[in-house]
Write a protein that holds these residues in place. Structure first.
Motif, PDB file in Angstrom:
ATOM      1  N   PHE A 101      34.796 -19.958  -3.149  1.00 13.82           N
ATOM      2  CA  PHE A 101      35.710 -19.703  -1.413  1.00 13.82           C
ATOM      3  C   PHE A 101      36.705 -19.196  -0.930  1.00 13.82           C
ATOM      4  O   PHE A 101      37.361 -17.997  -0.475  1.00 13.82           O
ATOM      5  CB  PHE A 101      34.563 -20.345  -0.400  1.00 13.82           C
ATOM      6  CG  PHE A 101      34.844 -19.833   0.706  1.00 13.82           C
ATOM      7  CD1 PHE A 101      34.130 -19.671   1.572  1.00 13.82           C
ATOM      8  CD2 PHE A 101      36.301 -20.345   1.770  1.00 13.82           C
ATOM      9  CE1 PHE A 101      33.973 -18.808   2.987  1.00 13.82           C
ATOM     10  CE2 PHE A 101      36.287 -19.629   2.762  1.00 13.82           C
ATOM     11  CZ  PHE A 101      34.951 -19.394   3.552  1.00 13.82           C
ATOM     12  N   TYR A 108      33.219 -13.711  -3.914  1.00 14.89           N
ATOM     13  CA  TYR A 108      33.221 -14.918  -3.096  1.00 14.89           C
ATOM     14  C   TYR A 108      34.046 -15.483  -2.232  1.00 14.89           C
ATOM     15  O   TYR A 108      33.611 -16.047  -1.116  1.00 14.89           O
ATOM     16  CB  TYR A 108      32.286 -15.861  -3.693  1.00 14.89           C
ATOM     17  CG  TYR A 108      30.893 -15.613  -4.883  1.00 14.89           C
ATOM     18  CD1 TYR A 108      30.287 -15.473  -4.340  1.00 14.89           C
ATOM     19  CD2 TYR A 108      31.805 -15.506  -6.460  1.00 14.89           C
ATOM     20  CE1 TYR A 108      28.537 -15.401  -5.554  1.00 14.89           C
ATOM     21  CE2 TYR A 108      30.544 -15.303  -7.121  1.00 14.89           C
ATOM     22  CZ  TYR A 108      29.401 -15.029  -6.847  1.00 14.89           C
ATOM     23  OH  TYR A 108      28.164 -14.722  -7.585  1.00 14.89           O
ATOM     24  N   ASN A 111      33.784 -15.572   1.469  1.00 14.21           N
ATOM     25  CA  ASN A 111      32.246 -15.729   2.080  1.00 14.21           C
ATOM     26  C   ASN A 111      31.645 -16.672   1.463  1.00 14.21           C
ATOM     27  O   ASN A 111      30.000 -16.558   2.392  1.00 14.21           O
ATOM     28  CB  ASN A 111      31.539 -14.167   0.696  1.00 14.21           C
ATOM     29  CG  ASN A 111      33.183 -12.584   1.612  1.00 14.21           C
ATOM     30  OD1 ASN A 111      32.707 -12.342   3.105  1.00 14.21           O
ATOM     31  ND2 ASN A 111      33.491 -12.010   0.263  1.00 14.21           N
ATOM     32  N   GLU A 112      31.139 -16.875   0.212  1.00 16.46           N
ATOM     33  CA  GLU A 112      30.256 -18.454  -0.410  1.00 16.46           C
ATOM     34  C   GLU A 112      30.643 -19.416  -0.415  1.00 16.46           C
ATOM     35  O   GLU A 112      31.246 -19.301  -1.177  1.00 16.46           O
ATOM     36  CB  GLU A 112      28.996 -17.686  -1.030  1.00 16.46           C
ATOM     37  CG  GLU A 112      28.259 -18.757  -0.660  1.00 16.46           C
ATOM     38  CD  GLU A 112      26.761 -17.103  -1.875  1.00 16.46           C
ATOM     39  OE1 GLU A 112      26.106 -18.054  -2.233  1.00 16.46           O
ATOM     40  OE2 GLU A 112      26.567 -16.788  -1.671  1.00 16.46           O
ATOM     41  N   THR A 141      27.277  -8.759  -6.780  1.00 16.36           N
ATOM     42  CA  THR A 141      27.303  -9.769  -5.612  1.00 16.36           C
ATOM     43  C   THR A 141      27.126  -8.867  -4.602  1.00 16.36           C
ATOM     44  O   THR A 141      27.921  -7.663  -4.528  1.00 16.36           O
ATOM     45  CB  THR A 141      28.317 -10.684  -5.113  1.00 16.36           C
ATOM     46  OG1 THR A 141      29.349 -10.629  -4.627  1.00 16.36           O
ATOM     47  CG2 THR A 141      28.660 -11.214  -7.116  1.00 16.36           C
ATOM     48  N   TRP A 143      28.971  -9.107  -2.116  1.00 14.54           N
ATOM     49  CA  TRP A 143      30.555  -8.900  -2.106  1.00 14.54           C
ATOM     50  C   TRP A 143      31.260  -7.909  -2.570  1.00 14.54           C
ATOM     51  O   TRP A 143      32.496  -7.656  -2.663  1.00 14.54           O
ATOM     52  CB  TRP A 143      30.915  -9.534  -1.139  1.00 14.54           C
ATOM     53  CG  TRP A 143      30.029 -10.857  -0.307  1.00 14.54           C
ATOM     54  CD1 TRP A 143      30.217 -10.399   0.836  1.00 14.54           C
ATOM     55  CD2 TRP A 143      29.073 -12.604  -0.293  1.00 14.54           C
ATOM     56  NE1 TRP A 143      29.682 -11.101   1.805  1.00 14.54           N
ATOM     57  CE2 TRP A 143      28.804 -11.703   0.391  1.00 14.54           C
ATOM     58  CE3 TRP A 143      29.138 -12.549  -2.018  1.00 14.54           C
ATOM     59  CZ2 TRP A 143      27.514 -13.048   1.226  1.00 14.54           C
ATOM     60  CZ3 TRP A 143      27.966 -13.804  -1.766  1.00 14.54           C
ATOM     61  CH2 TRP A 143      27.895 -14.119  -0.441  1.00 14.54           C
TER      62      TRP A 143
END
Length: 310
Positions: A101, A108, A111-112, A141, A143
């Protein structure tokens, strides 16, 4: 990075493979690709999940390379910087795990939250130390595309990412074991059949006979992990000198791989149907059963006819 099978590996295994390549190990594929099995672990609320990446990964690395990653929890970035600088000065590259993150080169980022691995190959000192980062990970992904990359990052910018991370260098652990392809392929077939005989495969499939939206999302991730794992094993089989059973590699590519890929595709389609208010198509649990059955059939045929697979 070109020696690492990034397209098929998880984000920690590929950095361990990169350390092995940096250390001069000739075969950096076998420790991660030689196993074909259906093993599970208990996840949240008792949900069965595939054991991927395998919990025994570091043991496999040690077995075939004579090296193993020695992991240390990150407690202080200042202490880590001193340790990393010393290791790099001795000619070692350093593997690091951190929260994706907060890693700015990844899609990512922001986002995650998930564990992600990268390699530190250099450190520039000064008031604001700069890390030379190599990240071999590859994945598409929602994103964007995570691609193998090299970059420089100010250590202070990684503070939040390193909070629960760890770092490792390789250490010698004894002689490497010579690869015996025939033995490994036979052991894999026996392991696959054992997972059916002991009910593991049936228990895993039973979770998805009438999946809801949450179960479909779990299955999407799990089928993605299994498909990448089988693709890597298929690559290992195809390029293995003297594949022990004539036709086994071809049969694996033609029967096992397409069924896991089909399950992955159907699961994503089913998620879109459910999000649109429609029911889960019965093709999803049927595809999972077919993938598991294909593995058992190939394993059984190989053990019945060790000289080759029809």
């Amino acid at each position: 990075m070109g020696r690492v099978d990034s397209a098929y590996m998880d984000c920690v295994s590929d950095v361990v493979a990169l350390l092995l390549a940096h250390a001069g190990v000739a075969d950096v594929r076998t420790p991660f690709a030689y196993q074909w099995a259906f093993r599970v672990v208990g996840g949240i609320d008792g949900v069965l999940e595939p054991d991927l990446p395998p919990r025994a990964r570091d043991r496999s690395v040690a077995r075939f390379t004579g090296l193993r990653p020695k992991w240390t929890d990150i407690e202080s970035t200042a202490e880590c910087l001193d340790s990393w600088t010393a290791e790099i000065g001795r000619g070692n590259a350093v593997a690091v795990t951190a929260d994706a993150f907060f890693l700015p080169w990844l899609p990512y980022c922001g986002n995650e939250h998930m564990e992600h691995g990268f390699v530190v190959e250099g450190v520039e000192g000064g008031r604001e130390p700069v890390l030379h980062v190599v990240d071999p990970y590859e994945n598409r992904t929602r994103w964007g595309h995570a691609r193998p990359t090299t970059t420089k990052v100010v250590l202070g910018d990684l503070g939040p990412a390193l909070g629960r991370g760890a770092w490792a260098v390789l250490e010698p652990c004894g002689p490497a074991e010579p690869l015996d392809p025939e033995r490994e392929v036979r052991a894999n077939c026996e392991a696959v059949l054992a997972s059916h005989a002991d009910g593991t495969a049936a228990a895993f499939a039973g979770q998805y006979r009438e999946p809801d939206k949450a179960a479909l999302h779990r299955l999407a991730l799990q089928s993605w992990l299994i498909t990448r794992d089988r693709q890597l094993h298929g690559l290992w089989l195809r390029e293995l000198p003297g594949t022990p059973a004539p036709g086994f590699s071809r049969a694996f590519d033609e029967t096992v791989l397409p069924r896991w890929q089909k399950l992955q595709e159907l699961t994503y389609i089913a998620i879109r149907r459910v999000e649109a208010g429609r029911s889960v198509p019965p093709a999803v649990p049927a595809a999972l059963e077919a993938a598991l059955a294909a593995e058992a059939e190939l394993a059984g045929a190989s053990l019945d006819h060790p000289e080759g697979t029809a």
